[in-house]
Design a protein around this motif. Sequence first.
Motif, PDB file in Angstrom:
ATOM      1  N   SER A 102     -32.643  -3.327  -1.848  1.00 18.58           N
ATOM      2  CA  SER A 102     -34.018  -3.182  -1.358  1.00 18.58           C
ATOM      3  C   SER A 102     -35.076  -3.657  -2.347  1.00 18.58           C
ATOM      4  O   SER A 102     -36.209  -3.914  -1.962  1.00 18.58           O
ATOM      5  N   ASP A 153     -26.009  -4.431   4.305  1.00 19.25           N
ATOM      6  CA  ASP A 153     -26.965  -5.118   3.436  1.00 19.25           C
ATOM      7  C   ASP A 153     -26.291  -5.416   2.106  1.00 19.25           C
ATOM      8  O   ASP A 153     -25.783  -4.514   1.444  1.00 19.25           O
ATOM      9  N   LYS A 209     -28.193   1.460   9.356  1.00 23.01           N
ATOM     10  CA  LYS A 209     -28.815   0.149   9.589  1.00 23.01           C
ATOM     11  C   LYS A 209     -28.784  -0.744   8.344  1.00 23.01           C
ATOM     12  O   LYS A 209     -28.935  -1.953   8.451  1.00 23.01           O
ATOM     13  N   TYR A 210     -28.557  -0.142   7.161  1.00 19.79           N
ATOM     14  CA  TYR A 210     -28.464  -0.922   5.923  1.00 19.79           C
ATOM     15  C   TYR A 210     -27.034  -1.037   5.386  1.00 19.79           C
ATOM     16  O   TYR A 210     -26.818  -1.563   4.291  1.00 19.79           O
ATOM     17  N   SER A 265     -25.441   5.067   2.782  1.00 19.13           N
ATOM     18  CA  SER A 265     -26.756   4.528   3.127  1.00 19.13           C
ATOM     19  C   SER A 265     -27.054   4.807   4.590  1.00 19.13           C
ATOM     20  O   SER A 265     -26.166   5.192   5.355  1.00 19.13           O
TER      21      SER A 265
END
Length: 154
Positions: free
Chosen positions: A18, A14, A10-11, A7
Amino acid sequence: MKVYRISQTKYAYDRKGSGIDGRWNSLGQYVIYTGGSLALSCLEKVVHSVGTSLYTGNFSVVIIDIPDNVAIKEITLKQLVKLDENWHKVINYPYTQQLGDTWLQKAETAVLKVPSAIIDMEYNYLLNPAHPDYDKIKITSVSKFTFDPRLKAQ
């Protein structure tokens, strides 16, 4: 079991997803897509990305551990071919999205094992962030990932 996710960096951490629609989920259904191998995860990212974005993005590979005591539901290639022999084609996303959405809504397991549409002898693993067992699934490492420019023309 280790699974892999590539990914944007920045994700990388997570754990929700999304909610963007994909092969196995419709818009607004949160799921994390992972591959059974790093190579498969790389191929999945390559076929679902525009060439230039692979080389201008800041990517990481996330290695995730699914403990042995977390149940996994499987959708087999045989089941998919019986549904439609062309299940892997984009036009048939509604079939696979319905299967994935039903799995998410029933919350039977935190993990769904599905054949890859790229290499149907390999598997992707979908993670349901809303399932109670999801908290047992842990990120074990995050490392920078760079796509070789020979993979897709720029």
